[in-house]
Design a protein around this motif. Structure first.
Motif: not given
Length: 306
Positions: A93-116
Motif C-alpha cells: 500500500s505504501s513504501p513505509d507499510a510494515m510487512d514480513v518482507w520489510k521486517a526481515l530486511m531489518i531483523t536479518d540485516e547483515d551487520p557488515n552491509d546494511s544493503s544485504n
C-alpha cells in the motif's frame, strides 16, 4: 552489562568471498593488503547472557521466574502472547507499510552491509532487493517458515503463526524448496543448493548447517510455546508440540531430542540475540529461549522419548 560507545582504529582485511560468510560466524578473509579502518559502535548493545544466568530485560519475564516445567511454559505463553502486532505477509500500500518482507530486511540485516540480509541456510550475504517479490530465480531469497505452515496447520496468511517473524527467516529460494516441509533431525546427504554450507537432507528430515542449528532449535521451542491452541480469535488457532519422531506427527514437529542437542551445541550469538530485540520492537514479543536457552531443557526434555 552493555558495550560502551567507542571508536577504534583496527587492522582490517578484505577478501572477495567475505560477503558470502555468515555474519555471526568467525570470518576468515584475505587476498588484499591489510588496511587500517575506523570502526564505530554506534549505540550500546546488550551481549548474550552467559549460560545459566537469567536474562529478564525490563522485568519482561517477572511472572515466569519462580516456575518450572509446564507451569513455566504456561507463564511464558501468557507473556509472549500479549501485546502482539500482527504483520501482514505482504503490504504494497505504501513504501513505509510494515510487512514480513520489510521486517526481515531489518531483523536479518547483515551487520557488515546494511544493503544485504544474511540467508539462514547458506550464510550468504545478499542484496535485500534480490528477493522473490521481484525476482523468481532460484538464488533470490524468500520467506522460510522454519516451522512448516503445512505441518502446523496455519496455511492461511491471516493466521498469527503464518506471519510470526520469530520463525520466518530469509533463505535461498532453492534450498527453501529442497527443504520443503521436512522436519529436523541429523543425517542425510548434502543438499544440492550450496552443498559446502553443511545442510543435509534425506527422505524424512532436514539437518541445517552447524552455525544455525541452535537458532533453528530455539525458533521451534518458541513456536511450541507461543501456539498452544488457546487463542480462539486466531483464524487457525494451532496447538504446536514437539515430539521425538519426524513423520506422521500431524501439527507436531520433531525431532525434539535433536533440537535439545542443537540448543546446547550452537549457543546464542550476537546476531541471534540482537535479532530477538529487533523483533520485539516490530512485533511486540521476545523469544524466551534466545534470552534463556536453559529453559528449553526444563520444558521440553520430558518430550524426548527416544
Amino acid at each position: 552489562m552493555k558495550k560502551t560507545l567507542l571508536t577504534l582504529l583496527i587492522p582490517c582485511a578484505f577478501g572477495a568471498n567475505a560477503a558470502y560468510e555468515q555474519a555471526h560466524d568467525p570470518h576468515v578473509v584475505g587476498g588484499l593488503p591489510t588496511l587500517t579502518c575506523e570502526m564505530t559502535i554506534k549505540e550500546p548493545v546488550e551481549p548474550p547472557i552467559p549460560p545459566g544466568e537469567i536474562h529478564n530485560p525490563d522485568g519482561y519475564y517477572d511472572s515466569a521466574l519462580d516456575k518450572t516445567g509446564d507451569e513455566l511454559k504456561l507463564a511464558l505463553n501468557n507473556i509472549i502472547s500479549t501485546g502482539i502486532t500482527k504483520l501482514p505477509y505482504t503490504d504494497n500500500s505504501s513504501p513505509d507499510a510494515m510487512d514480513v518482507w520489510k521486517a526481515l530486511m531489518i531483523t536479518d540485516e547483515d551487520p557488515n552491509d546494511s544493503s544485504n540480509v544474511i540467508l539462514m541456510y547458506t550464510g550468504r550475504s545478499q542484496l535485500k532487493t534480490l528477493n522473490s517479490s521481484s525476482d523468481n530465480g532460484g538464488d533470490a531469497w524468500n520467506r522460510e517458515h522454519s516451522y512448516p505452515k503445512s505441518n502446523g496447520g496455519f496455511n492461511d496468511n491471516r493466521a498469527s503463526a503464518y506471519t510470526d517473524i520469530h520463525h520466518l527467516r530469509p533463505t535461498d529460494a532453492s534450498i527453501n524448496s529442497e527443504r520443503s516441509n521436512l522436519e529436523f533431525d541429523n543425517g542425510g546427504s548434502p543438499t544440492s543448493e550450496s552443498p559446502a554450507a553443511g545442510n543435509k537432507k534425506d527422505g524424512d528430515s532436514f539437518e541445517p548447517r552447524d552455525a544455525v542449528k541452535g537458532d533453528v532449535a530455539r525458533m521451534m521451542f518458541y513456536m511450541a510455546t507461543r501456539y498452544e491452541g488457546k487463542d480462539t480469535s486466531d483464524v487457525s488457532n494451532p496447538d504446536l508440540e514437539l515430539v521425538s519422531t519426524v513423520s506422521g506427527n500431524g501439527t507436531a514437529l520433531g525431532n525434539v531430542c535433536r533440537l535439545l542437542e542443537w540448543n546446547t551445541a550452537d549457543p546464542i550469538d550476537d546476531f541471534e540475540f540482537e535479532r530477538n530485540s529487533k523483533i520485539q520492537k516490530i512485533q511486540g514479543n521476545r523469544n524466551p529461549f534466545v534470552d534463556n536457552a536453559q529453559w528449553a531443557e526444563v520444558i521440553f526434555r520430558k518430550d524426548c522419548t527416544e
